[in-house]
Design a protein around this motif. Sequence first.
Motif, PDB file in Angstrom:
ATOM      1  N   MET A   1       0.822  -1.212   0.000  1.00  0.00           N
ATOM      2  CA  MET A   1       0.000   0.000   0.000  1.00  0.00           C
ATOM      3  C   MET A   1       0.858   1.265   0.000  1.00  0.00           C
ATOM      4  SD  MET A   1      -3.118  -1.138   0.084  1.00  0.00           S
ATOM      5  CE  MET A   1      -4.245  -0.062   0.931  1.00  0.00           C
ATOM      6  N   LYS A   4       1.138   6.047  -0.557  1.00  0.00           N
ATOM      7  CA  LYS A   4       0.318   6.789  -1.503  1.00  0.00           C
ATOM      8  C   LYS A   4      -1.056   7.173  -0.936  1.00  0.00           C
ATOM      9  CE  LYS A   4      -1.068   2.440  -3.573  1.00  0.00           C
ATOM     10  NZ  LYS A   4      -0.862   1.497  -4.630  1.00  0.00           N
ATOM     11  N   HIS A   5      -1.482   6.542   0.139  1.00  0.00           N
ATOM     12  CA  HIS A   5      -2.816   6.835   0.640  1.00  0.00           C
ATOM     13  C   HIS A   5      -2.919   8.181   1.318  1.00  0.00           C
ATOM     14  CE1 HIS A   5      -4.671   2.634   0.666  1.00  0.00           C
ATOM     15  NE2 HIS A   5      -3.768   2.737  -0.286  1.00  0.00           N
ATOM     16  N   ALA A   6      -4.006   8.875   1.075  1.00  0.00           N
ATOM     17  CA  ALA A   6      -4.261  10.119   1.802  1.00  0.00           C
ATOM     18  C   ALA A   6      -4.620   9.759   3.241  1.00  0.00           C
ATOM     19  CB  ALA A   6      -5.386  10.892   1.154  1.00  0.00           C
ATOM     20  N   VAL A   9      -7.866   7.830   4.644  1.00  0.00           N
ATOM     21  CA  VAL A   9      -8.026   6.566   3.952  1.00  0.00           C
ATOM     22  C   VAL A   9      -6.958   5.590   4.393  1.00  0.00           C
ATOM     23  CG1 VAL A   9      -7.972   5.544   1.655  1.00  0.00           C
ATOM     24  CG2 VAL A   9      -9.079   7.730   2.010  1.00  0.00           C
ATOM     25  N   GLU A  11      -5.453   5.063   7.384  1.00  0.00           N
ATOM     26  CA  GLU A  11      -5.484   4.358   8.666  1.00  0.00           C
ATOM     27  C   GLU A  11      -5.900   2.913   8.495  1.00  0.00           C
ATOM     28  OE1 GLU A  11      -8.233   6.685  10.862  1.00  0.00           O
ATOM     29  OE2 GLU A  11      -7.091   8.489  10.391  1.00  0.00           O
ATOM     30  N   LYS A  12      -5.008   2.034   8.859  1.00  0.00           N
ATOM     31  CA  LYS A  12      -5.304   0.616   8.687  1.00  0.00           C
ATOM     32  C   LYS A  12      -5.897   0.058   9.972  1.00  0.00           C
ATOM     33  CE  LYS A  12      -1.980  -0.588   5.187  1.00  0.00           C
ATOM     34  NZ  LYS A  12      -0.894  -1.468   4.827  1.00  0.00           N
ATOM     35  N   PRO A  13      -6.712  -0.955   9.851  1.00  0.00           N
ATOM     36  CA  PRO A  13      -7.254  -1.532  11.071  1.00  0.00           C
ATOM     37  C   PRO A  13      -6.124  -2.156  11.888  1.00  0.00           C
ATOM     38  CG  PRO A  13      -7.770  -2.904   9.178  1.00  0.00           C
ATOM     39  CD  PRO A  13      -7.097  -1.683   8.657  1.00  0.00           C
ATOM     40  N   ARG A  19      -8.112 -10.213   3.183  1.00  0.00           N
ATOM     41  CA  ARG A  19      -8.330  -9.442   1.972  1.00  0.00           C
ATOM     42  C   ARG A  19      -8.555 -10.430   0.834  1.00  0.00           C
ATOM     43  NH1 ARG A  19      -5.237  -4.392   0.219  1.00  0.00           N
ATOM     44  NH2 ARG A  19      -4.854  -4.300   2.431  1.00  0.00           N
ATOM     45  N   HIS A  69       0.538 -10.981  -4.197  1.00  0.00           N
ATOM     46  CA  HIS A  69       0.500  -9.563  -3.834  1.00  0.00           C
ATOM     47  C   HIS A  69      -0.344  -9.292  -2.608  1.00  0.00           C
ATOM     48  CE1 HIS A  69       2.848  -7.537  -6.962  1.00  0.00           C
ATOM     49  NE2 HIS A  69       2.643  -8.672  -7.596  1.00  0.00           N
TER      50      HIS A  69
END
Lengths: 157, 1027
Positions: A1, A4-6, A9, A11-13, A19, A69
């Motif tokens: 990941m 690149k995430h803003a 968005v 914050e990961k659990p 997945r 992946h």
Amino acid sequence: MEEKHAQSVEEKPAQWEPRIVAFLCNWCSYAGADLAGTSRLQYPPNTRTIRVPCAGRVNPLFIIRALMHGADGVLVSGCHPGDCHYLEGNYLARRRFALLKSLLEYLGIEEGRVQFAWVSASEGGKFAQVVTEVTESVRKLGPAQRLVRAREQEVAS
Amino acid sequence: MAEATGSTLLNEQPAASAGPHSKVGAVLVAGGGVSGIQASLDLAAMGFKVYLVEESPSIGGRMAQLDKTFPTNDCSMCILSPKLIDCARNPNIEIITRARVDEVRGQAGNFTAVLLKKPRFVNAEKCTGCGICQEKCPWKADSEFDCGLGKRKAIYTPFSQAVPNVPVIDPERCAYFLKGTCRACEKFCERGAIDFSQTEEKVEVQVGAIILAPGYEPFDAAKKPEYGYGRYRNVLTGLQFERILSAAGPTGGEVVRPSDGRPARKIAWIQCVGSRDAAHGRNYCSAVCCMYAAKHVTMAREHDEGVQATVFHNDVRSYGKGFEQYYRQVSHMPGVRYIRSIVSTIKELPGTQGLLIRYWGEDNKAHEEEFDLVVLSVGMEPGPGSLELAEKLGVEVDANGFCRTSPSSPVSTSRPGIFVAGVFAGPADIPQSVTMASGAASLAAQLLADARGGLTTTKEYPPEKDVSGERPRIGVFICRCGTNIGRVVDVPSLADYARTLPNVVHAEENLFTCSIDTSRRIIEAIEQQGINRVVVAACTPRTHEPLFRDTIRQAGLNPTLFEMANIREQCSWVHMHEQEVATRKAAELVSMAVARARLGRQALHFSLPVNRSALVLGGGMAGMTAALSLAEQGFPVHIAEKSDQLGGIANRLRYSLDGEDVSAQVKALVARVESHPLITVHRNAEVREARGHVGNFSTVIAGRGDGQERNIEHGVIIVASGANEGQPSGYPYGADERVLTLLELEDEIASGGAHLARARNVVFIQCAGSRSDDRPYCSRTCCRQTVKLALRLKELNPEIDVHVFYRDMMTYGLSEESYRLARERGVRFHRYRPEAPPQASVDAGSQALLVTGEDCDLGRVAEVKADILALAAPTIPNEDNARLSSMLKVPLDSDGFFLEAHMKLRPVDFPRDGVFLCGLAHGPKSLDEALAQAQAAASRAASVLAQEALEALGTVAEVQRRKCTGCGLCQAVCPFDAITIDEEAKVAVVNGVVCKGCGACAAACWPGAIDILGMSNEQVLAAITAL
């Protein structure tokens, strides 16, 4: 990941969540998934759908690559036997996956990580149920690290 | 945008100068609701110029006001708005709003219609729909669109997806018109679009046919003062409740009380307000209220699970496709009560403004109960405008003001060349309205077949840019879909996130990405920012992808340079209570779509010639009607009938509810079909094999007797294979000759059978095999048929005793009148509960046939000695349906009938292009409904056959010759024989016309030499990696 995430968005659990990549055929299962939506059926948010014209479009490489992946499970869902929009693509897919299963077993991928289902355009409820079941069975198996590690080793060497 | 601006433009038509007797290839459609829209789209596709005339400022009609639609709970605006846009974009549809038809001269084939067009006071050419005028206007008025629950300005567009998206000034509210001052809108409009000098115009159009689709008005609930509508703020109409439910409505989709804005937790619905009500002169059933109330209950509970819902009802009329299952589901929800009762009064409680309902319960006692909110399920009636229109055009109406039609010709008015669709022809739901609209279009096309294509133009796109050498520059548009997405997914941070993705040069959020103004923004963004790939994150691509592809094509981009992320059906709607997780999922779906878009390549356009003939499967009334309609339009038709006789199940009907002679109708139609030079009838014919695709099918039919095979080449297929009367179960049917089905009794009556002469007591039992756990659908026609037969029996012998045991009498729409008449004539109706069906037994001694059943309304048991027992046997799907379905690759529903592409808006289409559906094969229905549907199927089929070639996009397999070894694996797996191997060069060769892009070859090719354009291996792998 990557980075690149803003922010919100990103914050990961805290807890691991399975997945699952879901390949859904456009004519039956994707429509069934849409119906689950219009019926407001609630199901676990763990799937990431890739819409394909036909289950027969799913190249075994897609499944392997998904596991490499970071996907913990893969669902391939097509039309019921006899309903294929392209005549026999779903049979083709079934035969292909029968072969792939033994390869996956050889690679040490547990049974249950890669699942195949038939869901028609009128089966919104069944779609929600399939996703729930697949998510639960993958959750029980835990993260799929085998092919991810293999890829990382390859990249490292 | 095709907004008419002056009269001169419309008058200059080539056909007008060709003399008064030549036909004009244009049609006027009066009414811009969903019926008028469908008729217009069909006519334009069939090669006719359309003037779509609408009295209000926007097309869309009542459907635009609805929140969701039953029984699929589809978002109404979401499925309608693509059609609005299609109309606006169609170069052959001229939308004329704020106009009404004032006069019609001439005759069928060549009418001159005079329109009166009210001023908009805004120049449509100059206006960009920016909305600043509405923002700045200081004057407010009650919003008509929100049924008075919300406010609008004196200058306004009725709703955000309005077409045309140009505001209108209401001179009765505008200070400039009232007092001569203000002009704020004019000051702020940068385009100088405000034009106070506009005046009413007279516009004349020359047309060959006219379709009336003026819609309905809801019953004025204030006419029933006992319910307090208009006095108590918390008493609403059904349409007002739609606006309350709507995310774009006055309460933002919160189910709250108008009086104090507090959540409404205890809600009552009262059915049949202004329907089935002789005291108010409304003897008809409004056909939709039972289901819309069930939908309201579902939606109210979706908004707030704690809502306690009570529905006070009469018969529950769940007669349509999927209705019974929907009703069952709703009535079993926790917190939902269905109480069969008529509410006598509603009183508002001082202080709390709660509503005290007094009703007579099923226990035969008076009850009082308090509710927070009451919804009156008001009926439909023709509006004053419709009546005026009918009068001006010299079209007959019935006693209720609905347009007079006949069962054999359900969409024709009394004046030749003028047709009718939608609720003006009688209460109808959306699919029935849409069906009538297509049917009316078909009749107009039939009338004007010689003039087809005379006045139409083809849609022009700008030349396509070649972007193959360019670096990807991706634009991302994220839809809030009102609050459908925005309430769950954090759209602003999703847009921020999208901006961080590689190659994304632009990302924005939209309230509705499918609205006209957003389409315009997308085109602008493409042009101004050099965007060469577009991603839309919104609803499902299955409905909206074509629309967006068309948008980018208008900006000169190849349609394949587009990707969608489905963040509604497959995200916000299925993870409604997990906002964070849903937002994360949406982000990943966007990231995957962007990854696919990055690798998007442009495809070639090519065209497929169309075989301009049809194959109709089934020679019943529906099949013959569809065939005749197409043949009259000049297309050759083959009918394959499996039996040796045309006419199907209608051969067993003798007369209609209105007394029309059905046998004569069947005979006449058979004669017309048999003598038509363009129709070939194949009797005893069975379909053996079906190949091909839209425009070019090849079907093998075989004689059932001789087995002789015959290959038919055709461009479209219409499935009209009918259904059967099933065997009733649970009664001594077959064992006792006094027990008949309704069709058998009809035959007995018509042929003056011996049983009948002796009969003193005739008993009917409804739902003998329908609405059960095994068959959870209503067979729709039995109650009407029972009433018809009961009335006939009474007519033949007024002394005869007729008893009907029923659950809910499904005499929907105008057939309610016959039900009332039957009661008046002394037919005795006994209502039984589904758990206690009547029993029939033969007395061992007297051999009398005894029927015993409860009568819930009288609270006693009825025992009748029956000379004849007629059972309402179910309508069951044909056994052959499964075989046909798999051969034609079209789906069946869970009851075994054929399943249309979309329950509401594509009622006679299949998902598979070029295959259409009508008649009982689609589900139980009456003959007039089947005929309207057959005409509709003909219309949809003709929109394919009217084209010489179909344009297609080359999203098909391509071979990289360098990698291909010519091994033939792809050829072996291709289900369409689209691949051959060039043995000399040792490479696979794809026939792009035959290839369907299924990708079986691409999945089989181990060197990766063959791939699908638009869905390449590389794109899928990139999407996986983007996770």
